[in-house]
Design a protein around this motif. Structure first.
Motif, PDB file in Angstrom:
ATOM      1  N   GLU A 122       9.667   3.309  -1.339  1.00 52.34           N
ATOM      2  CA  GLU A 122       9.622   4.711  -1.738  1.00 52.34           C
ATOM      3  C   GLU A 122       8.262   5.260  -1.378  1.00 52.34           C
ATOM      4  N   GLU A 123       8.275   6.481  -0.898  1.00 46.61           N
ATOM      5  CA  GLU A 123       7.020   7.144  -0.555  1.00 46.61           C
ATOM      6  C   GLU A 123       6.603   8.035  -1.715  1.00 46.61           C
ATOM      7  N   ASP A 124       5.346   7.883  -2.166  1.00 46.67           N
ATOM      8  CA  ASP A 124       4.885   8.719  -3.271  1.00 46.67           C
ATOM      9  C   ASP A 124       4.377  10.065  -2.757  1.00 46.67           C
ATOM     10  N   GLU A 125       3.894  10.897  -3.672  1.00 46.27           N
ATOM     11  CA  GLU A 125       3.495  12.248  -3.305  1.00 46.27           C
ATOM     12  C   GLU A 125       2.283  12.284  -2.371  1.00 46.27           C
ATOM     13  N   ASN A 126       1.534  11.170  -2.282  1.00 45.85           N
ATOM     14  CA  ASN A 126       0.371  11.107  -1.389  1.00 45.85           C
ATOM     15  C   ASN A 126       0.707  10.501  -0.033  1.00 45.85           C
ATOM     16  N   GLY A 127       1.949  10.146   0.173  1.00 44.63           N
ATOM     17  CA  GLY A 127       2.366   9.586   1.452  1.00 44.63           C
ATOM     18  C   GLY A 127       2.277   8.076   1.530  1.00 44.63           C
ATOM     19  N   TYR A 128       1.904   7.408   0.424  1.00 44.02           N
ATOM     20  CA  TYR A 128       1.830   5.954   0.417  1.00 44.02           C
ATOM     21  C   TYR A 128       3.214   5.370   0.172  1.00 44.02           C
ATOM     22  N   ILE A 129       3.527   4.313   0.883  1.00 40.43           N
ATOM     23  CA  ILE A 129       4.823   3.659   0.732  1.00 40.43           C
ATOM     24  C   ILE A 129       4.655   2.463  -0.192  1.00 40.43           C
ATOM     25  N   GLU A 130       5.470   2.432  -1.238  1.00 42.41           N
ATOM     26  CA  GLU A 130       5.440   1.334  -2.195  1.00 42.41           C
ATOM     27  C   GLU A 130       6.730   0.542  -2.101  1.00 42.41           C
ATOM     28  N   LEU A 131       6.638  -0.770  -2.302  1.00 42.94           N
ATOM     29  CA  LEU A 131       7.791  -1.661  -2.262  1.00 42.94           C
ATOM     30  C   LEU A 131       8.222  -1.962  -3.687  1.00 42.94           C
ATOM     31  N   PHE A 132       9.505  -1.771  -3.976  1.00 48.73           N
ATOM     32  CA  PHE A 132      10.067  -2.031  -5.292  1.00 48.73           C
ATOM     33  C   PHE A 132      11.228  -3.005  -5.170  1.00 48.73           C
ATOM     34  N   GLU A 133      11.571  -3.640  -6.292  1.00 52.41           N
ATOM     35  CA  GLU A 133      12.733  -4.524  -6.354  1.00 52.41           C
ATOM     36  C   GLU A 133      13.592  -4.111  -7.540  1.00 52.41           C
ATOM     37  N   SER A 134      14.911  -4.181  -7.359  1.00 54.47           N
ATOM     38  CA  SER A 134      15.829  -3.991  -8.472  1.00 54.47           C
ATOM     39  C   SER A 134      16.735  -5.214  -8.528  1.00 54.47           C
ATOM     40  N   TYR A 135      17.154  -5.558  -9.738  1.00 58.55           N
ATOM     41  CA  TYR A 135      17.950  -6.763  -9.967  1.00 58.55           C
ATOM     42  C   TYR A 135      19.292  -6.388 -10.574  1.00 58.55           C
ATOM     43  N   LYS A 136      20.377  -6.966 -10.036  1.00 56.69           N
ATOM     44  CA  LYS A 136      21.727  -6.682 -10.512  1.00 56.69           C
ATOM     45  C   LYS A 136      22.469  -8.007 -10.695  1.00 56.69           C
ATOM     46  N   ILE A 137      23.004  -8.237 -11.886  1.00 61.20           N
ATOM     47  CA  ILE A 137      23.788  -9.452 -12.161  1.00 61.20           C
ATOM     48  C   ILE A 137      25.179  -9.250 -11.563  1.00 61.20           C
ATOM     49  N   ILE A 138      25.585 -10.203 -10.729  1.00 62.85           N
ATOM     50  CA  ILE A 138      26.885 -10.141 -10.081  1.00 62.85           C
ATOM     51  C   ILE A 138      27.900 -11.019 -10.816  1.00 62.85           C
ATOM     52  N   ALA A 139      27.466 -12.226 -11.211  1.00 66.17           N
ATOM     53  CA  ALA A 139      28.356 -13.163 -11.901  1.00 66.17           C
ATOM     54  C   ALA A 139      27.539 -13.949 -12.910  1.00 66.17           C
TER      55      ALA A 139
END
Length: 123
Positions: free
Chosen positions: A102-119
C-alpha cells in the motif's frame, strides 16, 4: 475517416490502460498457504482469532502469537472459535498469508500481511 482513426486510437488506449492496471494488481499481492499446529489463545472483535504458533519446534522460546482477521465458513462450522472453552486447545490449522503493498500519503510503499484460516481440525 478522421472519426474512425480517433475511435481506433481511443479503443487502443483503453485496452492498454486496462492491461496495465491488471498487471500492476498482480504484482502487489502474493499468497502462500501454510499448515501448522497451534494453540488457540482466544477471540477478540478487533484483533480476530489469536493462535500461538511455535516457529522452531526445537526452541520453546520461539512462540509467536498470530492474529487471523478472516476465517472461511467451513472452518467456522468445524470449530466454534468464539467459545472460551476452546482457549488452550491445540489445532492443526491451514491458513493463507497474503502479502500486499500500500502506498501512503507521502508516496512510500509499505508491505503488509493478512492472515486467513482456511481449514482447522482438533489435535
Amino acid at each position: 475517416m478522421n472519426t474512425k482513426k480517433m475511435m481506433v486510437f481511443v479503443l487502443m488506449v483503453m485496452v492498454l490502460s486496462a492491461n496495465a492496471i491488471s498487471i500492476s494488481k498482480e504484482k502487489t499481492q502474493d499468497k502462500m498457504k501454510v499448515t501448522t499446529a497451534a494453540t488457540f489463545d482466544g477471540y477478540d472483535e478487533d484483533d480476530g482469532y489469536a493462535f500461538i504458533i511455535q516457529e522452531d519446534l526445537d526452541d520453546e522460546d520461539s512462540e509467536e502469537t498470530v492474529y487471523f482477521s478472516e476465517i472461511t465458513e467451513e472452518a467456522l462450522k468445524a470449530v466454534n472459535l468464539k467459545s472460551e472453552e476452546m482457549i488452550g486447545k491445540r489445532f492443526e490449522i491451514t491458513y493463507e498469508v497474503t502479502e500486499y503493498e500500500e502506498e501512503d500519503e507521502n508516496g512510500y510503499i509499505e508491505l503488509f500481511e493478512s492472515y486467513k484460516i482456511i481449514a482447522i481440525k482438533t489435535l
